[in-house]
Structures are given as C-alpha cells and as structure tokens.
Design an enzyme around this catalytic site. Structure first.
Site, PDB file in Angstrom:
ATOM      1  CB  VAL A  23      -0.952   0.010   1.222  1.00 35.03           C
ATOM      2  CG1 VAL A  23      -1.849   1.242   1.185  1.00 35.03           C
ATOM      3  CG2 VAL A  23      -1.788  -1.251   1.274  1.00 35.03           C
ATOM      4  CD  GLU A 129     -13.665   5.765   4.542  1.00 34.49           C
ATOM      5  OE1 GLU A 129     -14.279   6.734   4.997  1.00 34.49           O
ATOM      6  OE2 GLU A 129     -14.183   4.635   4.428  1.00 34.49           O
ATOM      7  CB  VAL A 132     -13.502  -0.908   7.156  1.00 33.49           C
ATOM      8  CG1 VAL A 132     -14.639  -1.874   6.858  1.00 33.49           C
ATOM      9  CG2 VAL A 132     -13.079  -1.047   8.592  1.00 33.49           C
ATOM     10  CB  ILE A 136     -16.346   0.889  -0.206  1.00 35.07           C
ATOM     11  CG1 ILE A 136     -16.034  -0.128  -1.307  1.00 35.07           C
ATOM     12  CG2 ILE A 136     -17.838   1.129  -0.091  1.00 35.07           C
ATOM     13  CD1 ILE A 136     -16.591  -1.515  -1.027  1.00 35.07           C
ATOM     14  CD  GLU A 188      -2.113 -10.793   4.631  1.00 34.04           C
ATOM     15  OE1 GLU A 188      -0.895 -10.931   4.813  1.00 34.04           O
ATOM     16  OE2 GLU A 188      -2.616  -9.790   4.132  1.00 34.04           O
ATOM     17  CG  ASP A 199      -9.927  -9.339   7.727  1.00 32.61           C
ATOM     18  OD1 ASP A 199      -8.862  -8.702   7.734  1.00 32.61           O
ATOM     19  OD2 ASP A 199     -10.900  -9.004   7.013  1.00 32.61           O
ATOM     20  CE  LYS A 203     -11.086  -5.914   6.392  1.00 30.89           C
ATOM     21  NZ  LYS A 203     -11.131  -6.867   5.286  1.00 30.89           N
ATOM     22  N   GLY A 299      -7.002  -4.544  -1.710  1.00 29.94           N
ATOM     23  CA  GLY A 299      -5.970  -4.337  -2.732  1.00 29.94           C
ATOM     24  C   GLY A 299      -5.244  -3.029  -2.489  1.00 29.94           C
TER      25      GLY A 299
HETATM   26  N1  NAP Z   1      -2.185  -4.930   1.152  1.00 28.77           N
HETATM   27  C1  NAP Z   1      -3.474  -4.624   1.048  1.00 28.77           C
HETATM   28  O1  NAP Z   1      -4.124  -4.863   0.035  1.00 28.77           O
HETATM   29  C2  NAP Z   1      -4.173  -3.947   2.206  1.00 28.77           C
HETATM   30  C3  NAP Z   1      -5.559  -3.695   2.101  1.00 28.77           C
HETATM   31  C4  NAP Z   1      -6.194  -3.018   3.151  1.00 28.77           C
HETATM   32  C5  NAP Z   1      -5.482  -2.654   4.264  1.00 28.77           C
HETATM   33  N2  NAP Z   1      -4.146  -2.951   4.338  1.00 28.77           N
HETATM   34  C6  NAP Z   1      -3.429  -2.545   5.533  1.00 28.77           C
HETATM   35  O2  NAP Z   1      -2.415  -1.614   5.149  1.00 28.77           O
HETATM   36  C7  NAP Z   1      -1.289  -1.758   6.042  1.00 28.77           C
HETATM   37  C8  NAP Z   1      -0.034  -1.999   5.211  1.00 28.77           C
HETATM   38  O3  NAP Z   1      -0.195  -3.199   4.481  1.00 28.77           O
HETATM   39  P1  NAP Z   1       0.847  -3.658   3.364  1.00 28.77           P
HETATM   40  O4  NAP Z   1       0.225  -4.819   2.677  1.00 28.77           O
HETATM   41  O5  NAP Z   1       1.271  -2.480   2.562  1.00 28.77           O
HETATM   42  O6  NAP Z   1       2.054  -4.134   4.292  1.00 28.77           O
HETATM   43  P2  NAP Z   1       3.512  -4.644   3.841  1.00 28.77           P
HETATM   44  O7  NAP Z   1       3.545  -4.840   2.360  1.00 28.77           O
HETATM   45  O8  NAP Z   1       3.857  -5.774   4.722  1.00 28.77           O
HETATM   46  O9  NAP Z   1       4.463  -3.408   4.185  1.00 28.77           O
HETATM   47  C9  NAP Z   1       4.823  -3.069   5.475  1.00 28.77           C
HETATM   48  C10 NAP Z   1       5.838  -1.944   5.446  1.00 28.77           C
HETATM   49  O10 NAP Z   1       6.121  -1.581   6.795  1.00 28.77           O
HETATM   50  C11 NAP Z   1       7.531  -1.524   6.990  1.00 28.77           C
HETATM   51  N3  NAP Z   1       7.806  -1.934   8.357  1.00 28.77           N
HETATM   52  C12 NAP Z   1       7.477  -3.079   8.998  1.00 28.77           C
HETATM   53  N4  NAP Z   1       7.899  -3.070  10.274  1.00 28.77           N
HETATM   54  C13 NAP Z   1       8.544  -1.902  10.446  1.00 28.77           C
HETATM   55  C14 NAP Z   1       9.205  -1.293  11.523  1.00 28.77           C
HETATM   56  N5  NAP Z   1       9.322  -1.897  12.705  1.00 28.77           N
HETATM   57  N6  NAP Z   1       9.744  -0.068  11.347  1.00 28.77           N
HETATM   58  C15 NAP Z   1       9.666   0.558  10.162  1.00 28.77           C
HETATM   59  N7  NAP Z   1       9.029   0.042   9.098  1.00 28.77           N
HETATM   60  C16 NAP Z   1       8.476  -1.173   9.237  1.00 28.77           C
HETATM   61  C17 NAP Z   1       8.134  -2.487   5.989  1.00 28.77           C
HETATM   62  O11 NAP Z   1       9.470  -2.093   5.742  1.00 28.77           O
HETATM   63  P3  NAP Z   1      10.432  -2.896   4.720  1.00 28.77           P
HETATM   64  O12 NAP Z   1       9.828  -2.606   3.357  1.00 28.77           O
HETATM   65  O13 NAP Z   1      11.764  -2.300   4.865  1.00 28.77           O
HETATM   66  O14 NAP Z   1      10.322  -4.329   5.096  1.00 28.77           O
HETATM   67  C18 NAP Z   1       7.173  -2.302   4.797  1.00 28.77           C
HETATM   68  O15 NAP Z   1       7.641  -1.249   3.992  1.00 28.77           O
HETATM   69  C19 NAP Z   1      -1.657  -2.904   6.982  1.00 28.77           C
HETATM   70  O16 NAP Z   1      -2.207  -2.386   8.165  1.00 28.77           O
HETATM   71  C20 NAP Z   1      -2.714  -3.674   6.214  1.00 28.77           C
HETATM   72  O17 NAP Z   1      -3.603  -4.388   7.048  1.00 28.77           O
HETATM   73  C21 NAP Z   1      -3.476  -3.589   3.336  1.00 28.77           C
END
Ligand code: NAP
Length: 414
Positions: A23, A129, A132, A136, A188, A199, A203, A299
C-alpha cells in the site's frame, strides 16, 4: 480580478509515510506525482531497510524514526500493519500533535478508542477510512450520517472469503477455492484470520468505533467459513438464497450486539450482489432508511485511494483542488443504442433501409408481430436519435431509443 492559484502561494503541507510495502508504495508514488498540485509534500518514508531500491527517490527513505520526526510532518501515514511497532509510532506522533492516517484495522480494532482519546487530548486527528473496505467510503458515510441515528451496519467486509464463497457456489471444493484465492494474491500466506472470520470481526469493531461504539474483537460472536461445502451453497441456491459471510452490528437498542458468520440471504438481496472479491455494506438509519455501498474492498490501489482521501480531507484541500475541470460542452462519446418500435410490425427491410440511410449498420434486428428491437453499434447520440425519428410516425408507431450502459474500458487507470 482573477483569484490567485489555490496553492501557488501557500507552503506545501508536510506528510511522512511509515511503511512502504504494497500500500505504501502506491501512496508514495501518488504523493510524488500529484502532491504538488494538492499542496502536499512527502518529506520522509520510514522502512526497516532504507537501502533497498524501491524505484522511488532514495533520499526519502530512512530507518530512523528520529529522522522522520526531524522532517517535521503535519500528517503521518501509518502503513506498517499489526499492533506491534505501529501502536507506539502512532501514539508518538499523535502525542506531538501530528495527525495520523492509517489503513491498519488490527490497530484500530484493538487500540482505536485509546488512540482516538490521545488524538483528542492533543487536538489532532486519527483517520482510518482505509482500514475497512478500502476505497468504499463506509466510514465517511457513517460520519455523514451523524445527524441521523444508525440502527444497524451489515456487510460483506472480507473480499477473500467472498471470493471463496463465489467459487463454492460454482461447485469448487473449499481447499481448491482457497488455493485459487492464494494464487490470485487475495489471502495472506496464513489465511486463518480471513477464513476464521477474525478479520471481519476486527473490521466490524472499526465500524463500531466510527459510530462511537467500543467493541473488542474477542467479544464479537464469530464463526468462519472453513466448514462450508459446495453442497451447502447448492442447497441455498435451490431455495432461492445464497450464503455470505456477514459482519453485523445491531445498534437498535441500548445493548449493541456484534456477530460475524455465514448467513443465508435471498439472492436478490443487495448484499448478495457482492460477487468475487467485492465488499458490500448496508447501513440502516432512522431517517435515511437503508443505504447500500458496494465495490472493490481490498488491494493496494483501492486502499491507497482511501488513505489519500483521508490525507486530503485532513489538510482541507478538496474544496481548493485546482484540477477542477469546467464543462466545455464535449459531446458524449459514441455508444451502442437500443431502439424499440412498439405498436406496429414494421417491415425489416424498411427498418434496415431507414438505418442504413443514416449510416448505421445495426448489430441486431428482431421483429415480432407487434414490435421491433434494434441494437446499433457504437454511434453518437444524434445519429441514434435521427434513426428513431425516421422510424417513428404513423407507419411504425412509438419508438423508444436509449444508450446501452456497458462496463467502461476507456478509463485511465494509471
Ligand atoms: N495490502 C493490502 O491490500 C491492504 C488492504 C487493506 C489494508 N491494508 C493494511 O495496510 C497496512 C499496510 O499493508 P501492506 O500490505 O502495505 O504491508 P507490507 O507490504 O507488509 O508493508 C509493510 C511496510 O512496513 C515496513 N515496516 C514493517 N515493520 C517496520 C518497523 N518496525 N519499522 C519501520 N518500518 C516497518 C516495511 O518495511 P520494509 O519494506 O523495509 O520491510 C514495509 O515497507 C496494513 O495495516 C494492512 O492491514 C493492506
């Protein structure tokens, strides 16, 4: 005298990103490309590995939270995930009067009330926002309904489970449907939070927090979808129903109740229309009745959309968005049109002749005893209307002409 450009003279608003994964990368790219026109400057990005090449300006990256703070952001966007370091980072920024935008449902579900109280004490904002249903605007809608009274919130809020249920409805076994969801990156590596309903329960707690109700995820009566079979879905179908994983909050009396579980719905129910990985939410209110929202609920890109919406709202940029475009009277693009001649039985050769005389070669013509139906290829509205005028009149009776609504394929997605 002309008005000055909205952001030409104001100092850009400083924003920092905490996390740059799926994201965060989308958010960073958008802020770099569109930030200047919105009056937003991305000043730092916190990650674990600041040296990794991510295709973004390397000087933005740091692994030091002190460096992020030294960049003096007004808004911190938390996209790390989980409760662990995210909670202490969010607390740290809120306590210094920095607003926080997050997509982290786990954090809000478990620590939302406490973090909101910190934000309030320091006269700043916590916006979530994106946590969840991604793009949307469910929380924005709940905020907008603050003058009404919300009686219930029901929804399909987990796209992965919905995808699996759609496959079961087609006769797939559960394990194959889960494997397919995994192949498409919808779950995941450990899918247990999705399929167990956890999950969805988190939400639901975020949605409860948005209407001022504090609910712990562990207190939500939760059942997952892992025991469902294609036969269950087939039996539901035979009775005119379907099965969806519904998250439900009942606020109709003084004792809020929350549940998540497989639920039987009539197939015509608006929530049953959420197919594949879609999300859908129904909000029932005293004055507004029942409202429905539906769309892509997950996504990186839809989530980034919601994150950026919160950022723009917090800096109050929407009303000043200089990208506002004026109406230059552009003609509506060509579309397929449906013409229906009723009350007479025209000669197909006459119909074809009338259309061809106006340069329209129909895709379909169906003539019965008392009506004719024609579908045109994509033509501009004036040509379709001219065909209708030529076909109307004493010889042919009434002609109804309408464009056919079709999925957009020409929208710029970049
Ligand atoms: N992916 C989706 O489609 C989606 C959808 C809805 C909501 N979300 C929410 O959005 C959030 C991010 O999701 P994501 O999928 O983007 O996660 P992600 O791909 O796992 O990315 C996590 C990021 O956080 C960094 N990070 C982790 N631990 C850290 C720490 N201790 N200090 C500093 N940086 C740290 C990581 O750094 P490095 O890159 O250096 O490892 C990485 O850049 C989550 O809360 C997730 O639930 C995601």
């Amino acid at each position: 005298m002309s008005q000055p450009e909205p952001f030409a003279t104001t100092r850009p608003r400083r924003v920092a990103l905490l996390g740059c994964g799926s994201v965060g990368r989308e958010v960073a790219a958008r802020l770099i490309e569109h930030g200047p026109r919105l009056g937003i400057q991305l000043v730092k990005i916190l990650v674990r590995d600041a040296l990794r090449d991510r295709g973004l300006p390397p000087d933005l990256f740091t692994a030091s939270i002190d460096e992020v703070e030294a960049a003096d952001p007004e808004i911190a966007i938390e996209l790390i995930g989980g409760v662990g370091p995210a909670a202490s980072l969010v607390t740290r920024f809120l306590s210094r009067g920095v607003s926080v935008v997050t997509a982290n449902k786990t954090l809000i579900a478990h620590r939302g009330p406490e973090l909101s109280a910190i934000a309030e004490r320091h006269n700043t904002d916590l916006a979530f926002e994106a946590s969840v249903c991604a793009a949307i605007p469910v929380i924005a809608s709940l905020r907008h309904l603050a003058g009404d009274r919300v009686l219930s919130i029901r929804g399909v809020v987990n796209g992965s489970c919905n995808f699996i249920l759609s496959r079961l409805a087609e006769g797939w076994r559960f394990d194959d449907a889960l494997a397919e969801a995994r192949k498409r990156g919808l779950v995941e590596p450990d899918p247990s939070a999705d399929i167990s309903g956890r999950d969805s329960a988190e939400k639901l707690c975020v949605l409860a927090a948005a209407v001022g109700v504090s609910f712990e995820p562990d207190r939500v009566q939760t059942q997952g979808i892992e025991f469902l079979t294609p036969e269950d879905l087939a039996a539901a179908r035979r009775s005119g129903r379907t099965i969806k994983l519904i998250a439900e909050l009942d606020l109709s009396d003084g004792a809020p109740r929350a549940r998540v579980g497989p639920t039987l719905l009539p197939r015509a129910h608006p929530l049953a229309q959420a197919e594949e990985e879609d999300n859908a939410v129904a909000i029932e209110t005293v004055l507004g009745g029942e409202l429905y929202l539906r769309g892509r609920g997950a996504g990186p890109r839809p989530t980034a959309s919601a994150v950026l919406g919160d950022v723009v709202r917090l800096i109050g940029a929407t009303a000043k968005n200089p990208e506002r475009r004026s109406n230059h009277g552009s003609p509506w693009p060509a579309a397929r049109h449906h013409l229906r001649i009723s009350g007479s039985s025209p000669d197909p050769a006459d119909v074809l002749g009338a259309l061809r005389a106006r340069g329209v070669e129909p895709d379909e013509i169906a003539v019965t005893r008392d009506e004719a139906r024609i579908v045109t290829p994509p033509v501009p509205w004036p040509d379709a209307a001219a065909c209708a005028t030529a076909l109307a009149g004493p010889d042919h009776g009434r002609v109804l002409v309408m464009p056919v609504l079709e999925p957009r394929s020409d929208v710029r997605r970049s």
